[in-house]
Motif scaffolding. Structure first.
Motif, PDB file in Angstrom:
ATOM      1  N   GLY A  69       3.869   1.292   9.949  1.00 59.11           N
ATOM      2  CA  GLY A  69       3.174   1.903  11.077  1.00 59.11           C
ATOM      3  C   GLY A  69       2.080   1.058  11.693  1.00 59.11           C
ATOM      4  O   GLY A  69       1.253   1.584  12.445  1.00 59.11           O
ATOM      5  N   LEU A  70       2.038  -0.227  11.391  1.00 56.02           N
ATOM      6  CA  LEU A  70       1.037  -1.089  12.007  1.00 56.02           C
ATOM      7  C   LEU A  70       1.400  -1.358  13.462  1.00 56.02           C
ATOM      8  O   LEU A  70       2.571  -1.346  13.830  1.00 56.02           O
ATOM      9  CB  LEU A  70       0.922  -2.411  11.248  1.00 56.02           C
ATOM     10  CG  LEU A  70       0.345  -2.337   9.839  1.00 56.02           C
ATOM     11  CD1 LEU A  70       0.360  -3.709   9.195  1.00 56.02           C
ATOM     12  CD2 LEU A  70      -1.076  -1.787   9.871  1.00 56.02           C
ATOM     13  N   PRO A  71       0.404  -1.608  14.309  1.00 57.13           N
ATOM     14  CA  PRO A  71       0.718  -1.874  15.720  1.00 57.13           C
ATOM     15  C   PRO A  71       1.421  -3.211  15.880  1.00 57.13           C
ATOM     16  O   PRO A  71       1.342  -4.098  15.027  1.00 57.13           O
ATOM     17  CB  PRO A  71      -0.666  -1.893  16.388  1.00 57.13           C
ATOM     18  CG  PRO A  71      -1.621  -2.220  15.290  1.00 57.13           C
ATOM     19  CD  PRO A  71      -1.045  -1.606  14.044  1.00 57.13           C
ATOM     20  N   GLY A  72       2.124  -3.315  16.989  1.00 55.49           N
ATOM     21  CA  GLY A  72       2.761  -4.585  17.302  1.00 55.49           C
ATOM     22  C   GLY A  72       1.741  -5.591  17.798  1.00 55.49           C
ATOM     23  O   GLY A  72       0.545  -5.289  17.945  1.00 55.49           O
ATOM     24  N   PRO A  73       2.168  -6.790  18.070  1.00 54.05           N
ATOM     25  CA  PRO A  73       1.228  -7.812  18.537  1.00 54.05           C
ATOM     26  C   PRO A  73       0.759  -7.508  19.954  1.00 54.05           C
ATOM     27  O   PRO A  73       1.501  -6.936  20.754  1.00 54.05           O
ATOM     28  CB  PRO A  73       2.057  -9.097  18.486  1.00 54.05           C
ATOM     29  CG  PRO A  73       3.462  -8.655  18.641  1.00 54.05           C
ATOM     30  CD  PRO A  73       3.552  -7.316  17.952  1.00 54.05           C
ATOM     31  N   PRO A  74      -0.485  -7.873  20.305  1.00 53.84           N
ATOM     32  CA  PRO A  74      -0.942  -7.736  21.701  1.00 53.84           C
ATOM     33  C   PRO A  74      -0.040  -8.533  22.629  1.00 53.84           C
ATOM     34  O   PRO A  74       0.504  -9.576  22.266  1.00 53.84           O
ATOM     35  CB  PRO A  74      -2.366  -8.296  21.653  1.00 53.84           C
ATOM     36  CG  PRO A  74      -2.797  -8.117  20.239  1.00 53.84           C
ATOM     37  CD  PRO A  74      -1.562  -8.319  19.412  1.00 53.84           C
ATOM     38  N   LEU A  75       0.109  -8.027  23.864  1.00 53.78           N
ATOM     39  CA  LEU A  75       1.061  -8.592  24.811  1.00 53.78           C
ATOM     40  C   LEU A  75       0.343  -9.316  25.955  1.00 53.78           C
ATOM     41  O   LEU A  75      -0.835  -9.064  26.236  1.00 53.78           O
ATOM     42  CB  LEU A  75       1.948  -7.480  25.377  1.00 53.78           C
ATOM     43  CG  LEU A  75       2.711  -6.644  24.350  1.00 53.78           C
ATOM     44  CD1 LEU A  75       3.471  -5.530  25.044  1.00 53.78           C
ATOM     45  CD2 LEU A  75       3.666  -7.510  23.540  1.00 53.78           C
TER      46      LEU A  75
ATOM     47  N   ILE B 230      -4.331 -13.355  19.466  1.00 56.92           N
ATOM     48  CA  ILE B 230      -5.052 -12.106  19.205  1.00 56.92           C
ATOM     49  C   ILE B 230      -4.263 -11.265  18.220  1.00 56.92           C
ATOM     50  O   ILE B 230      -3.023 -11.278  18.217  1.00 56.92           O
ATOM     51  CB  ILE B 230      -5.276 -11.320  20.514  1.00 56.92           C
ATOM     52  CG1 ILE B 230      -5.990 -12.206  21.537  1.00 56.92           C
ATOM     53  CG2 ILE B 230      -6.092 -10.062  20.273  1.00 56.92           C
ATOM     54  CD1 ILE B 230      -6.089 -11.560  22.900  1.00 56.92           C
ATOM     55  N   LYS B 231      -5.011 -10.517  17.395  1.00 58.21           N
ATOM     56  CA  LYS B 231      -4.420  -9.538  16.495  1.00 58.21           C
ATOM     57  C   LYS B 231      -5.135  -8.207  16.689  1.00 58.21           C
ATOM     58  O   LYS B 231      -6.344  -8.172  16.950  1.00 58.21           O
ATOM     59  CB  LYS B 231      -4.551  -9.967  15.026  1.00 58.21           C
ATOM     60  CG  LYS B 231      -3.727 -11.187  14.655  1.00 58.21           C
ATOM     61  CD  LYS B 231      -3.896 -11.505  13.173  1.00 58.21           C
ATOM     62  CE  LYS B 231      -3.088 -12.731  12.781  1.00 58.21           C
ATOM     63  NZ  LYS B 231      -3.246 -13.047  11.341  1.00 58.21           N
ATOM     64  N   ALA B 232      -4.362  -7.134  16.562  1.00 58.53           N
ATOM     65  CA  ALA B 232      -4.923  -5.782  16.594  1.00 58.53           C
ATOM     66  C   ALA B 232      -5.122  -5.300  15.160  1.00 58.53           C
ATOM     67  O   ALA B 232      -4.246  -5.497  14.300  1.00 58.53           O
ATOM     68  CB  ALA B 232      -4.008  -4.844  17.364  1.00 58.53           C
ATOM     69  N   TYR B 233      -6.254  -4.672  14.872  1.00 60.59           N
ATOM     70  CA  TYR B 233      -6.578  -4.253  13.515  1.00 60.59           C
ATOM     71  C   TYR B 233      -6.676  -2.730  13.440  1.00 60.59           C
ATOM     72  O   TYR B 233      -7.185  -2.059  14.355  1.00 60.59           O
ATOM     73  CB  TYR B 233      -7.901  -4.871  13.067  1.00 60.59           C
ATOM     74  CG  TYR B 233      -7.725  -6.265  12.530  1.00 60.59           C
ATOM     75  CD1 TYR B 233      -7.581  -6.505  11.165  1.00 60.59           C
ATOM     76  CD2 TYR B 233      -7.670  -7.355  13.395  1.00 60.59           C
ATOM     77  CE1 TYR B 233      -7.405  -7.781  10.676  1.00 60.59           C
ATOM     78  CE2 TYR B 233      -7.488  -8.634  12.919  1.00 60.59           C
ATOM     79  CZ  TYR B 233      -7.349  -8.840  11.559  1.00 60.59           C
ATOM     80  OH  TYR B 233      -7.168 -10.107  11.070  1.00 60.59           O
ATOM     81  N   THR B 234      -6.162  -2.214  12.309  1.00 63.66           N
ATOM     82  CA  THR B 234      -6.271  -0.799  11.969  1.00 63.66           C
ATOM     83  C   THR B 234      -6.881  -0.697  10.576  1.00 63.66           C
ATOM     84  O   THR B 234      -6.983  -1.704   9.860  1.00 63.66           O
ATOM     85  CB  THR B 234      -4.891  -0.126  11.989  1.00 63.66           C
ATOM     86  OG1 THR B 234      -4.127  -0.611  10.862  1.00 63.66           O
ATOM     87  CG2 THR B 234      -4.125  -0.445  13.268  1.00 63.66           C
TER      88      THR B 234
ATOM     89  N   GLY C  40      -4.530  -2.371   8.073  1.00 63.50           N
ATOM     90  CA  GLY C  40      -4.130  -3.766   8.151  1.00 63.50           C
ATOM     91  C   GLY C  40      -4.075  -4.253   9.586  1.00 63.50           C
ATOM     92  O   GLY C  40      -4.404  -3.516  10.532  1.00 63.50           O
ATOM     93  N   ALA C  41      -3.649  -5.469   9.725  1.00 64.56           N
ATOM     94  CA  ALA C  41      -3.623  -6.129  11.037  1.00 64.56           C
ATOM     95  C   ALA C  41      -2.195  -6.237  11.537  1.00 64.56           C
ATOM     96  O   ALA C  41      -1.234  -6.285  10.764  1.00 64.56           O
ATOM     97  CB  ALA C  41      -4.240  -7.514  10.951  1.00 64.56           C
ATOM     98  N   SER C  42      -2.078  -6.294  12.841  1.00 70.40           N
ATOM     99  CA  SER C  42      -0.770  -6.527  13.439  1.00 70.40           C
ATOM    100  C   SER C  42      -0.402  -7.997  13.279  1.00 70.40           C
ATOM    101  O   SER C  42      -1.210  -8.828  12.849  1.00 70.40           O
ATOM    102  CB  SER C  42      -0.813  -6.163  14.924  1.00 70.40           C
ATOM    103  OG  SER C  42      -1.587  -7.134  15.640  1.00 70.40           O
ATOM    104  N   SER C  43       0.819  -8.310  13.612  1.00 76.37           N
ATOM    105  CA  SER C  43       1.194  -9.715  13.666  1.00 76.37           C
ATOM    106  C   SER C  43       0.503 -10.370  14.850  1.00 76.37           C
ATOM    107  O   SER C  43       0.036  -9.705  15.776  1.00 76.37           O
ATOM    108  CB  SER C  43       2.713  -9.862  13.781  1.00 76.37           C
ATOM    109  OG  SER C  43       3.186  -9.182  14.933  1.00 76.37           O
ATOM    110  N   ALA C  44       0.423 -11.696  14.799  1.00 71.76           N
ATOM    111  CA  ALA C  44      -0.309 -12.429  15.828  1.00 71.76           C
ATOM    112  C   ALA C  44       0.455 -12.430  17.142  1.00 71.76           C
ATOM    113  O   ALA C  44       1.691 -12.419  17.169  1.00 71.76           O
ATOM    114  CB  ALA C  44      -0.566 -13.856  15.371  1.00 71.76           C
ATOM    115  N   SER C  45      -0.283 -12.419  18.214  1.00 71.24           N
ATOM    116  CA  SER C  45       0.331 -12.544  19.527  1.00 71.24           C
ATOM    117  C   SER C  45       0.839 -13.964  19.726  1.00 71.24           C
ATOM    118  O   SER C  45       0.563 -14.870  18.935  1.00 71.24           O
ATOM    119  CB  SER C  45      -0.685 -12.198  20.618  1.00 71.24           C
ATOM    120  OG  SER C  45      -1.687 -13.208  20.662  1.00 71.24           O
TER     121      SER C  45
END
Length: 779
Positions: free
Chosen positions: A423-429, A499-503, A506-511
């Motif tokens: 359920g982690l977010p995807g990479p920033p777009l 950029i990475k999104a953090y929750t 954990g963190a999303s994969s890198a953009s």
């Protein structure tokens, strides 16, 4: 001239994390998972194949035993290429490889000789064993046969043979076709194929043969006859070393044999020492025969130069010989890499340290494939440290450290487990970076497509494009912000951003990374100095500017003669140079001082005249105000009466024009007198006419005859200009100066008059003060 602007201080690669994100970035050291059946999840070799020598036509087995979570798959590689299982070779149940009939040439196919590797794989990854070299057993012909020898009773005899083979041949000796009795202490057999006989006797005479044998073959050398003559004369003979130690290169655990054969009468005493002064020691050391040094189970510490000395008993007379012993050690690990588990997006690091002689070279493998630096993978400390930044699921694998040198190779492995929360977010777009100035870049992005509700913030990763990944630094951004201005950057420099999104989980994969370069800034001109090299050559020098050269910049050089206003140039110079020679410069013409002075005076004529007129007008305005109109009328009336038809000497004088500046002075001389009329004689003394200066002028003035015109004298009186001798301005030198109402007469040289007195027709004199010359620009 301003110095070049210093570059901004280099940013330290220290992360600047918000406190909220710090717990997410702590490394997690978790134990390796187990399959629950008592088996270790780590894939490793319990037995690895070793080097071997095979006999043609016979079978050979290469051992391989693997531990790890099943199911396991074991294959073999030969010279880096996977072997397909055939009837010629088979992989046994325990993982070993059997070659049924070893051959050098299998009907035109490749030989069975080569480097073999055992490859083991399970669901966690793949590992490769050390390389094992398999060679065919061989035996060459003798390339050194023993030679016939003649010796005296009590002397020394030596036979030698040399032959190559795999494995190394065993050397024995025969006398008259009978093996030599090794129990005879006078007979010494050295492993390298040498037979020494000391204390020769007549029964030692005979024919000797060298016998070499290994698993491939047995060979016998030519025979060599030993002849023992009668006893020696007993005369004194200096010590002589017949054979000294040879240079040897061995591998640890082998045996070193350092030979030393000496003769002389009396029989010399043989001793050994190290050239570096270190003690030889006693463990594993023995003397074979009369002077041979044997070192069993050699180690790297035994490497050195050994000196054999033959001493005459009871004296200091000695002879020496020396040889170098080099002991190599296969690579072995002093620190093995350890398996680790890390959250996605963090950094994983493996370390392995190996030693050996010569120092081993370290190579890393990822699932059996060579892993080189690049991207988010970094190798440092002579490849002993492997760093993987921003790890993701694709980095989960088994990593091996392979250490290899000329004496052998070793390998060690470790597994990387990447922890990935659901359920982690995807990479920033749509990450974009736009340069704003020479030190700022604006980075913008869009929100990930999925699982954005738990995002607590973004982290922007920044580094110079030319720097390794470990030198990056981070800046945290609020979750509601989709752009960030990065400042304090260096001008004209390329940067990489992702950029990475953090929750909280954990963190999303890198953009996808993006690149942007800061704008350049105008450089300050360098400090310039000039050196004269000759009559027509100048050398220009300035401080080097490495930063300009890094950005492929350069210099533009302009120059001009000091007498001209237009520049020559530009001359384009690269940014790497710091000097330039200007040659074939034209010489300046010699200075024409008179012409230059006249030019300078002429150029300032208008200014000087204007200033003089203005000053004189101011003076007369003040005088008129002081004395009033009445006094001026009386003065003019007296003058008119005195200028009646000339009488006596006075008629020869031309009253001319009264210099009002002189009159002003005359008026000042009369201050203190009560309303007294000006006497003409006093006026003549104070203001002599132009004709009275020097010699009398016989020519009458027409205006002196026509008395009615006399009143106009005061109205037409011209102003003589005061020479501003104390002024810093230049004055013009003129040939003659005429007042508008003066008679046209030739200029005469002036008499000495006081400052401020200039008679009509008198030439204006230049200032006695020297005028400052203007500085020449460009010199």
């Amino acid at each position: 001239m301003a110095a070049p602007r210093a570059a901004p201080p280099r940013r330290q690669p220290a992360p600047r994390w918000p406190r909220l994100l710090l717990p997410l970035l702590l490394p997690l050291l978790l134990p390796a998972p187990s399959d629950g059946l008592g088996h270790s999840a780590e894939l490793a070799f319990a037995v690895e194949p070793s080097d071997d020598v095979a006999v043609l036509g016979q079978s050979v087995v290469l051992g391989c035993t693997v531990e790890g979570t099943p199911p396991l798959r074991i294959t073999w590689r030969k010279n880096g290429v996977e072997l397909s299982e055939t009837t010629h070779s088979t992989v046994l149940a325990n993982g070993s490889l059997m070659i049924h009939h070893f051959q050098l040439d299998r009907g035109g196919s490749l030989s069975d000789e080569g480097d073999y590797e055992c490859v083991a794989q399970n669901r966690f990854g793949l590992v490769v064993s050390r390389k094992a070299r398999i060679q065919a057993a061989t035996m060459s012909d003798f390339h050194v046969h023993p030679q016939a020898t003649v010796g005296e009773e009590g002397g020394v005899a030596r036979f030698q043979c040399q032959i190559h083979g795999l494995p190394k041949p065993l050397i024995t000796w025969e006398k008259n076709r009978v093996p030599i009795d090794t129990d005879n202490e006078r007979y010494t057999l050295l492993p390298k194929g040498v037979l020494q006989i000391t204390g020769l006797r007549a029964e030692d005479s005979g024919i000797f043969h060298c016998v070499a044998s290994n698993i491939a073959s047995v060979r016998v050398s030519h025979g060599a006859r030993l002849t023992v003559s009668g006893s020696g004369s007993g005369a004194y003979r200096e010590p002589v070393i017949l054979v000294g130690p040879e240079n040897l290169t061995l591998t640890v655990h082998q045996t070193a044999v350092l030979e030393c054969v000496a003769t002389g009468n009396p029989r010399p005493i043989v001793s050994w020492s190290r050239l570096d002064g270190r003690p030889i020691g006693v463990e594993g050391i023995q003397v074979l025969g009369t002077g041979n040094l044997i070192i069993s189970d050699v180690t790297v510490q035994h490497s050195g130069v050994y000196v054999c000395a033959a001493n005459r008993p009871g004296t200091r007379v000695r002879r020496t010989a020396q040889g170098r012993l080099v002991v190599q050690a296969p690579a072995e690990f002093v620190q093995h890499p350890q398996s680790i588990s890390r959250p996605a997006g963090t950094t994983a690091m493996f370390t392995c340290q190996a030693q050996g002689e010569p120092p081993p070279h370290v190579t890393w493998l990822k699932n059996g494939q060579v892993l080189g630096p690049g991207g988010h993978v970094r190798l440092k400390n002579n490849n002993s440290t492997l760093t993987i930044s921003g790890i993701g699921p694709e980095d989960e694998a088994i990593y091996q450290c392979v250490a290899e040198n000329s004496a052998g190779s070793s390998q060690a492995s470790a597994r990387l487990t990447v922890l990935w929360a659901e359920g982690l977010p995807g990479p920033p777009l749509n990450v974009q970076a736009v340069s704003v100035s020479s030190t700022e870049v604006r980075v913008s992005w869009n929100e990930p497509l999925v699982n954005t509700r738990e995002i607590i913030g973004y982290v922007l990763h920044i580094r110079k494009a030319a720097d390794p990944p470990e030198l990056e630094y981070q800046e945290a951004v609020s979750k509601s912000t989709f752009q960030h201005l990065v400042s304090d950057l260096e001008p004209s420099t390329a940067y990489s951003f992702y950029i990475k999104a953090y929750t909280p989980r954990g963190a999303s994969s890198a953009s996808v990374p993006t690149l942007a370069s800061t704008l350049g800034e105008a450089p300050a001109p360098p400090l310039l100095s000039v050196r004269v090299l000759g009559s027509s050559t100048l050398q220009l020098l300035w401080e080097p500017w490495p930063r300009l050269a890094q950005h492929e910049g350069g210099f533009k050089l302009f120059y001009r003669p000091a007498s001209k206003t237009s520049f020559t140039g530009p001359i384009l110079l690269p940014g790497t140079v710091s000097s330039y020679n200007l040659s074939q410069l034209a010489l300046s013409p010699p200075c024409d001082c008179r012409k230059e002075e006249a030019t300078n005076q002429t150029s300032t004529t208008g200014i000087v005249i204007g200033i003089h007129i203005g000053v004189t007008c101011i003076i007369f305005c003040v005088l008129f105000l002081l004395f009033g109109q009445r006094r001026r009328v009386l003065l003019c009336k007296d003058v008119e009466n005195q200028l009646s038809p000339p009488q006596g000497p006075r008629g020869q004088r031309d009253p001319g024009v009264l210099a009002l500046n002189g009159a002003g002075r005359g008026e000042r001389s009369q201050q203190g007198r009560d309303e007294k009329h000006v006497d003409m004689k006093e006026l003549e003394q104070l203001f002599p006419p132009a004709g009275a200066v020097g010699q009398p002028d016989p020519r009458p003035n027409p205006r002196s005859v026509q008395n009615p015109a006399a009143p106009a004298l005061c109205e037409e009186t011209q102003l003589s200009m005061l020479p501003l001798q104390r002024s810093g301005l230049l004055e013009e030198r003129t040939s003659e100066a005429k007042a508008p109402c003066a008679s046209p007469m030739a200029a005469r040289p002036p008499q000495d008059v006081g400052p401020g007195h200039l008679s009509e027709g008198q030439a204006m004199q230049p200032s006695t003060e020297p005028a400052a010359q203007p500085a020449l620009s460009g010199q």
